[in-house]
Design an enzyme around this catalytic site. Structure first.
Site, PDB file in Angstrom:
ATOM      1  N   HIS A  18       0.825  -1.212   0.000  1.00 33.22           N
ATOM      2  CA  HIS A  18       0.000   0.000   0.000  1.00 33.22           C
ATOM      3  C   HIS A  18       0.862   1.266   0.000  1.00 33.22           C
ATOM      4  O   HIS A  18       0.789   2.100  -0.907  1.00 33.22           O
ATOM      5  CB  HIS A  18      -0.853   0.054   1.278  1.00 33.22           C
ATOM      6  CG  HIS A  18      -1.725  -1.129   1.534  1.00 33.22           C
ATOM      7  ND1 HIS A  18      -2.867  -1.369   0.805  1.00 33.22           N
ATOM      8  CD2 HIS A  18      -1.645  -2.112   2.461  1.00 33.22           C
ATOM      9  CE1 HIS A  18      -3.449  -2.449   1.292  1.00 33.22           C
ATOM     10  NE2 HIS A  18      -2.737  -2.921   2.283  1.00 33.22           N
TER      11      HIS A  18
HETATM   12  C1  BDR Z   1      -3.080   0.963   5.322  1.00 31.44           C
HETATM   13  O1  BDR Z   1      -3.315   0.535   6.654  1.00 31.44           O
HETATM   14  C2  BDR Z   1      -2.132   0.011   7.209  1.00 31.44           C
HETATM   15  O2  BDR Z   1      -2.397  -1.231   7.755  1.00 31.44           O
HETATM   16  C3  BDR Z   1      -1.098  -0.032   6.119  1.00 31.44           C
HETATM   17  O3  BDR Z   1       0.182   0.305   6.622  1.00 31.44           O
HETATM   18  C4  BDR Z   1      -1.581   1.002   5.140  1.00 31.44           C
HETATM   19  O4  BDR Z   1      -1.104   2.295   5.449  1.00 31.44           O
HETATM   20  C5  BDR Z   1      -3.829   0.057   4.366  1.00 31.44           C
HETATM   21  O5  BDR Z   1      -5.198   0.079   4.633  1.00 31.44           O
END
Ligand code: BDR
Ligand code: CA
Length: 312
Positions: A241
């Protein structure tokens, strides 16, 4: 001249890869990391941020601790995704790099006041608490922010922490609503993109085979991170992500999206934290964000591998 950025983060294995990608890229000057409560509590995210800096060898980059809870709610964490430490997957030594004494929100404010207006980009890859708090305390800095490139939200992919909401926005929807209403140019990297940014086995093994310590660290983190998404979505691979934000700064042509209006639901009975993205432009509301929808996956993973190969 390198693009000045502040990374606001809740590491997080994918945060860690984003930070390494930024530190490996001469086009970017990382002015500092600011930790926020999110994936795990602040006491862990600030330690994790310092561990990542030490791993990278870039101990010239200062680490600050920001807010330890959302603006108006109890903290929701994600140990079920990231493990107990938030950075499970490899063992890293207890960091010796000191945490800066200054509060992270004050660092954001001072930096934006000190640097020329329009020269600093904020890269929040956790809940938006620190950014909203900085804007509340010092509204004069809002017009000085060049842009905000954030990971958060979802439209076609809907939610990952609730059926309607993505984690970063869900944890602090009031903060997100204030940031989305701030008028700062926004680049939004939602799950619609990041669920296409899945690691492949070949890529992970290529990272593990890199000669330094950072490539194998990335492999260890993504191996850990992968197990959750594989179990949940049946997908193969871990979604990177947060590195998508840094990749957009380096190579925006890897991504496609639309300038649209995005509002944050703060009152929903079932939908709190939802990013109400007007992808089809049916609302008549003015655009406030470049909302990305697609990524050149191979280009993204080549970029990350080549850059992290430069680190020790
Ligand atoms: C986001 O939430 C976190 O768990 C990850 O680091 C990312 O920033 C994804 O939904
Ligand atoms: Ca994150």
């Amino acid at each position: 001249m390198a693009q000045k950025i502040i990374i606001d983060t809740d590491p997080g294995q994918d945060d860690a890869v984003a930070i390494l990608l930024a530190l490996a890229s001469p086009e970017l000057e990382v002015l500092g990391l600011v930790a926020v409560a999110g994936n795990v509590p602040l006491a862990l995210t600030e330690v994790n941020a310092r561990k990542i800096i030490e791993l990278s060898g870039r101990t010239d980059v200062p680490v600050f601790a920001g807010c330890d809870r959302p603006l108006a709610r109890d903290l929701v964490t994600a140990e079920h995704v990231h493990g107990k430490t938030g950075l499970d997957g490899i063992e890293l030594p207890v960091p010796t790099l000191p945490l800066q004494a200054q509060h992270g929100v004050d660092f954001i404010i001072d930096t934006l006041r000190r640097e020329p207006a329009g020269s600093v980009t904020l890269v929040p890859i956790g809940p938006l608490t620190n950014i909203a708090e900085a804007f509340r305390r010092a509204p004069d800095i809002i017009a000085r922010v060049q842009r905000i490139v954030l990971m958060g939200g979802a439209y076609f992919e809907v939610g990952n922490i609730t059926p309607a909401a993505e984690f970063n926005i869900y944890v602090d929807p009031e903060a997100a609503a204030e940031v989305f209403a701030s008028g700062v140019p926004l680049v939004v990297m939602p799950l619609d993109v990041t669920h296409k940014a899945l690691t492949s086995r070949e890529w992970v093994e290529a990272m593990r085979a890199l000669p330094g310590r950072c490539g194998p660290a990335v492999a260890g983190w993504t191996d850990f991170f992968e197990r959750f998404d594989t179990a949940k979505y049946g997908s193969l691979g871990a979604p990177l992500h947060d590195p998508c934000t840094i990749a957009w700064l380096l190579q925006p042509d890897l991504f496609q999206g639309r300038e649209i209006n995005v509002e944050i639901e703060t009152q929903g009975r079932w939908t709190t934290g939802m990013t109400v993205a007007d992808w089809w432009r049916v609302s008549g509301r003015a655009p406030n964000a470049l909302f990305l929808g697609d990524v050149d996956r191979d280009g993204l993973f080549d970029l990350i591998r080549h850059r992290i190969a430069r680190l020790p």
